[in-house]
Structure formats: structure tokens, C-alpha cells
Design an enzyme around this catalytic site. Structure first.
Site, mmCIF file in Angstrom:
data_model
loop_
_atom_site.group_PDB
_atom_site.id
_atom_site.type_symbol
_atom_site.label_atom_id
_atom_site.label_comp_id
_atom_site.label_asym_id
_atom_site.label_seq_id
_atom_site.Cartn_x
_atom_site.Cartn_y
_atom_site.Cartn_z
ATOM 1 N N HIS A 294 -6.205 -1.557 11.580
ATOM 2 C CA HIS A 294 -5.624 -1.884 10.294
ATOM 3 C C HIS A 294 -6.459 -2.971 9.632
ATOM 4 C CE1 HIS A 294 -2.569 -2.426 7.295
ATOM 5 N NE2 HIS A 294 -2.134 -3.575 7.760
ATOM 6 N N CYS B 20 -5.165 0.644 3.459
ATOM 7 C CA CYS B 20 -5.263 -0.786 3.786
ATOM 8 C C CYS B 20 -6.661 -1.324 3.504
ATOM 9 C CB CYS B 20 -4.905 -1.017 5.243
ATOM 10 S SG CYS B 20 -5.962 -0.123 6.396
ATOM 11 N N PHE C 284 -13.620 1.698 5.237
ATOM 12 C CA PHE C 284 -14.032 0.400 5.765
ATOM 13 C C PHE C 284 -14.352 -0.572 4.646
ATOM 14 C CE2 PHE C 284 -14.848 3.390 9.049
ATOM 15 C CZ PHE C 284 -14.530 2.708 10.210
ATOM 16 N N TYR D 108 -16.453 -2.845 4.686
ATOM 17 C CA TYR D 108 -17.917 -2.986 4.615
ATOM 18 C C TYR D 108 -18.502 -2.012 3.591
ATOM 19 C CZ TYR D 108 -22.825 -2.972 6.106
ATOM 20 O OH TYR D 108 -24.197 -3.062 6.136
ATOM 21 N N TYR E 12 -21.681 -7.652 7.795
ATOM 22 C CA TYR E 12 -20.742 -8.031 8.843
ATOM 23 C C TYR E 12 -20.984 -9.493 9.171
ATOM 24 C CZ TYR E 12 -19.237 -3.259 9.766
ATOM 25 O OH TYR E 12 -18.685 -2.020 9.647
ATOM 26 N N GLN F 35 0.813 -1.216 0.000
ATOM 27 C CA GLN F 35 0.000 0.000 0.000
ATOM 28 C C GLN F 35 0.848 1.267 0.000
ATOM 29 O OE1 GLN F 35 -1.534 -1.136 4.084
ATOM 30 N NE2 GLN F 35 -1.581 1.076 4.339
#
Ligand SMILES: *[C@@H]1O[C@H](CO)[C@@H](O)[C@H](O)[C@H]1NC(C)=O
Ligand SMILES: *[C@@H]1O[C@H](CO)[C@@H](O)[C@H](O)[C@H]1NC(C)=O
Ligand SMILES: *[C@@H]1O[C@H](CO)[C@@H](O)[C@H](O)[C@H]1NC(C)=O
Ligand SMILES: *[C@@H]1O[C@H](CO)[C@@H](O)[C@H](O)[C@H]1NC(C)=O
Ligand SMILES: *[C@@H]1O[C@H](CO)[C@@H](O)[C@H](O)[C@H]1NC(C)=O
Length: 465
Positions: A409, A259, A303, A305, A351, A253
Site C-alpha cells: 500500500h 493509493c 508506483f 516512482y 528512490y 481513494q
């Protein structure tokens, strides 16, 4: 680019650089749970809608939608429809009800240095049907009487420019780790890190010290009905399933809090390969996520998600060659070039456990074996940076000069196993710090004890092809 780099370096300067968490807002489950009014604008748009400009225009508000967010993930609207909701960490929340989705970040004022969260209000967010059509903007206000929370995070202001110093590994910490037989992993200095400043290190590890990583304690009961617990193998590794590798190469990265984008593309690449028996092997573009996703904050974090999940469902991912990695965010998204690239869509994001707070080790293993690698996140302590091999667990040892505590992370879970010699269960995880780090770019970490919160923020999504 200059302004974003400047913003990034200012951001990191006070130690607020983070990789998973992104905006300065911090709202907890109990701040959000309760009764809300969503002010929903005209629908009928496509995904080119720009809710940051339209969201608050009252003239465009079509109706007010009242709903109640209940424990643990149930939402009931004023017409008695039932749906689901989840926190996205401490940044915002997403509601799915009556075949529509609503997602918005929670509101804050101020900046990275000194902010106040208004968890009783949202910024303008995005709403569309579950098929990705009929887009509208909306914003939410918590109903009066439901306790509002605002919180200051001003304590960071005035932090010292330790960030400009060169990072130094700590030989005494490395020696302690390597000579202590109760520590299940070994450490080494990394030359490439020693060329970086402390700020650079913070952007690759995260580095936020005002947020709580742990999900709300929702007392989720593990399903004790034995019939429902599938028989899982003792070991699993998507890099070698009957001799076949479904995991794409380790990437780097570099100095950017991206990340979450690497974790996201890694999951999507593997899951697409698995679903197509390795016939579709593509490498996706993290740069496209940095440049074009409104659901994340480029090099300041995001995120999985919202990226592998929501962005890949609403806008699709493009291949690396469409927008190769540059390590920084461009000021704008090149929509014309993007239009020309093949899009790969993913759906059904969630999730593990169904909502933030529902994750367990057992559910993670089930989803991993059944569907493929998944995004997880954990807390990076400064000993982790030295990891060279073995089964990582936090030692409590800290770099004397520069503590890196409290960072979050995002990485990619690809397998699990058990070390019989030390009787220790572990996860196998792909990092995005290049192949020379750790075990060829991977690490193992203790499993089953929520080590460094690694069993709290797992999310997954599914390919459409
Ligand atoms: C939306 O509009 C604002 C204000 O004009 C602009 O700054 C922003 O870049 C736009 N966002 C997108 C995704 O086009
Ligand atoms: C949210 O809370 C703030 C601070 O307590 C208050 O000033 C504001 O009016 C509240 N917003 C709404 C929509 O109730
Ligand atoms: C943070 O911002 C608030 C509101 O603007 C201000 O009153 C306060 O003095 C600031 N705190 C610091 C430490 O700068
Ligand atoms: C894959 O696993 C099998 C069985 O454990 C092993 O024999 C083989 O050497 C492995 N292949 C690779 C490429 O690591
Ligand atoms: C779109 O793709 C075509 C064919 O690959 C190419 O000739 C054209 O230059 C591309 N257009 C843009 C705007 O990138």
C-alpha cells in the site's frame, strides 16, 4: 468503464488486486542484472508517441544498443559510457545513461490469474533525453548466456469467491489488540469497511499474494563518515513547522487501487507548497493519473516512482478541477481537455538511496526534513485495517475469516518522532482512507526496524516552478 470495472473485479476476485505492484510480472534483481541489447526505434517524436503500437516494428528499429547492468546500480554501455539503473520494484527497470532515459516493463504472458514472467525481455518501452525531448520506442532483450528466468504464478487460479462476502471486522482481534499492553496501538471497527465486500477491501489495501515486497539485499553500507551525517531534529512534522502546515487535506481513494496516485499527488502538493513558501497551494488530480498515465495501471495499481516521478516529469500533473476524482478509470484519456489545463512539472525523481534497494531510515529522514513529504509503501496485514491510534506494528494477529496479508500500500510520509513513554521511534504517515480512519486520517508506525517494509520503497521528486 464497464470493461475496466469488470477487469478490476475479475482481478480482485482471485485476490490479486494490488495497490503498489501492478502488472502480473515478477522479476527479481538477479533476473535483470547482466548484459542487454536495447532495440531502439526512430527518435524525434514528442510525448504523444504510442510505444504500445510502435515498439516491436522491426522496420523502425534504428540501432541496437548493448549495455551491461551491474551491481549495485551502475550501467556501462558498449562505448564505455557509465550511467545508472534501478529496478522499479519487480515490474521493470529504468536506465539513465549518456543523457537518455530508458524505461520498460518486464515481459509476461497470460493474465492476472495465470501468468509467466519473461524477465529476459521487456515490453516496448519509452526512451527520451533527460530533458524530455526526442522520444523513441525501444525494447530490451537480455543477451543469450545470461540466465533467463521465467516463472509461473498459476497457483492463484481456482481461488474461491470469498471476495464477494461482506467484509466483517473481527471483534476478538480488536479486543486482543486493545487489552495487550505490549501492543503500542489500539484498534476499532470501521462501519464504512463493513459495507464493503472482501474484494473492495482488497482493492483499497492492495492484496497480492505472489510477490515479494522486500528489495534486493544489496548490502549497502551506511555512510559511517560522521561529517556526512547531518544533524537532524528529534521530531519533525510537515503539518506543523513553526506553526505552518505544508500538508494538503486527507482524501479518500474509495474502492479503487489508486493509493499510489494519492501518495504521488500528496507528495507533489506538499513539495510545491514547501518550495514556494506555501504560496503555490494546489490540489492535483489523481483521476488524470488513472485516465492518462501509461506508466501505471489505473485502479489496478502503480508506483509513485513512475507517477509522481516519471509521469510528472514527462507529462506534468494537472489540478483536481481539471479532472475531478471519479474512483474508476475512464476508457480513454481526454487529451483535448487535458491540453487546456495548467501542467505542473516535477523532476529529479529517485528512490531514496539512489536506487531500489538503497533505502535506509537515516536517508529517509534527511530527505524528508530537507525536501518534504515523500511516497513510501508498506505491507498491509489485516490487523492494520483496524488501526485507530498509537504506533502501529504488526501484531501477528489475523482476521479469522478473511486474511488480508501480503498487500502493498502506497502512502505519504510527513514526519517522525519518538514516544518517550514507550521509548519507541515512529514515522507519521498520511493514508488515503478518509479522515475518520486512524488518527484523523494519519497513522504512526514503528521507525528504524523496517516495520512491514516501510523503509524499503521510499521515493521522491522535486518541483519545477
Ligand atoms: C496506444 O495504441 C493502442 C493500440 O492502438 C491503444 O489501445 C492505446 O490506448 C494507445 N495508448 C495511448 C496512451 O494512446
Ligand atoms: C527468454 O527466455 C525464454 C524462456 O526461457 C526463451 O524462450 C526466450 O527465447 C528468451 N528470450 C531471449 C530474447 O533470449
Ligand atoms: C496456465 O497457463 C499455462 C499456459 O497457457 C497452461 O499450460 C496452464 O495449464 C495454466 N495453469 C492453470 C492453473 O490454469
Ligand atoms: C505547532 O507546534 C507548536 C510547537 O510544538 C505548538 O505549540 C502549536 O500548538 C502547534 N500548532 C498546531 C496548529 O498544532
Ligand atoms: C479551454 O479553456 C477555455 C478557457 O478556459 C474554454 O473556454 C474552452 O471551452 C476550453 N476547451 C476545452 C476543450 O475544454
Amino acid at each position: 468503464m464497464v470493461s475496466s470495472l469488470l477487469a478490476l473485479s475479475l482481478f480482485l476476485f482471485v485476490g490479486a488486486g494490488l495497490s503498489v505492484a501492478d502488472t502480473p510480472v515478477s522479476c527479481m534483481y538477479e533476473d535483470i542484472r547482466g548484459k542487454w541489447v536495447f532495440y531502439v526505434g526512430n527518435g524525434g517524436y514528442d510525448n504523444n508517441i504510442n510505444c504500445s503500437t510502435m515498439g516491436y516494428e522491426v522496420s523502425k528499429i534504428l540501432f541496437q544498443y548493448k549495455l551491461e547492468l551491474k551491481y549495485p546500480n551502475i550501467v556501462i554501455d558498449e562505448f564505455n559510457n557509465e550511467g545508472t539503473w534501478t529496478m522499479i520494484y519487480d515490474e521493470g527497470f529504468e536506465v539513465t545513461i549518456h543523457n537518455r532515459k530508458f524505461f520498460a516493463f518486464s515481459k509476461f504472458t497470460g493474465n492476472m490469474f495465470n501468468s509467466t514472467s519473461f524477465c529476459n525481455e521487456t515490453f516496448p518501452g519509452w526512451s527520451h533525453d533527460v530533458f524530455g525531448r526526442d522520444w523513441a520506442c525501444y525494447y530490451g532483450n537480455k543477451m543469450a548466456g545470461d540466465a533467463a528466468k521465467s516463472s509461473e504464478s498459476g497457483e492463484l487460479a481456482g481461488s474461491q469467491p470469498v471476495g464477494e462476502r461482506l467484509y466483517r471486522s473481527d471483534p476478538s482481534m480488536i479486543e486482543k489488540i486493545n487489552s495487550d499492553s505490549s501492543i503500542l496501538w489500539w484498534a476499532a471497527p470501521y462501519e464504512k469497511f463493513e459495507k464493503m465486500t472482501v474484494n473492495d477491501m482488497k482493492s483499497i489495501t492492495g492484496g497480492h499474494n505472489t510477490k515479494k515486497l522486500r528489495p534486493p539485499k544489496l548490502n549497502k553500507q551506511p555512510n559511517t563518515n560522521d561529517n556526512n551525517i547531518p544533524d537532524l531534529p528529534d521530531n519533525w512534522d510537515w503539518r506543523n513547522v513553526s506553526g505552518v502546515n505544508y500538508v494538503t487535506p486527507v482524501r479518500n481513494q474509495a474502492v479503487c487501487g489508486s493509493c499510489y496516485a494519492f501518495s504521488s499527488v500528496g507528495m507533489c502538493e506538499s513539495r510545491l507548497a514547501i518550495a514556494t513558501g506555501n504560496q503555490v497551494k494546489v490540489i492535483f488530480s489523481p483521476q488524470d493519473i488513472l485516465d492518462c498515465s501509461s506508466y501505471s495501471q489505473a485502479c489496478d495499481g502503480g508506483f509513485p516512482y513512475l507517477v509522481a516521478g516519471k509521469y510528472a516529469e514527462d507529462f506534468g500533473l494537472v489540478e483536481e478541477k481539471c479532472n475531478p476524482y471519479q474512483e474508476f478509470e475512464r476508457e480513454t484519456c481526454d487529451k483535448v481537455a487535458r491540453q487546456n489545463c495548467t501542467k505542473y512539472y516535477f523532476t529529479g525523481y529517485q528512490y531514496i538511496g539512489g536506487y531500489f534497494g538503497g533505502c535506509t531510515e537515516q536517508l529517509m529522514r534527511e530527505a524528508l526534513v530537507k525536501h518534504g513529504p515523500m511516497s513510501v509503501a508498506f505491507q498491509v496485514y489485516d490487523d492494520f485495517v483496524h488501526y485507530k491510534g498509537g504506533i502501529y506494528h504488526h501484531t501477528g494477529l489475523s482476521n479469522r475469516f478473511i486474511p488480508f496479508e501480503w498487500s502493498n500500500h502506497a502512502v505519504l510520509l510527513v514526519g517522525y518522532g519518538r514516544d518517550e513513554k514507550t521509548k519507541t521511534n515512529y514515522w507519521i504517515i498520511k493514508n488515503s482512507w478518509g479522515e475518520e480512519w486512524g488518527e484523523k486520517g494519519y497513522f504512526r508506525i514503528k521507525r528504524g526496524t523496517d516495520e512491514c517494509a516501510v523503509e524499503s520503497l521510499a521515493s521522491q521528486t522535486f518541483p519545477i516552478f
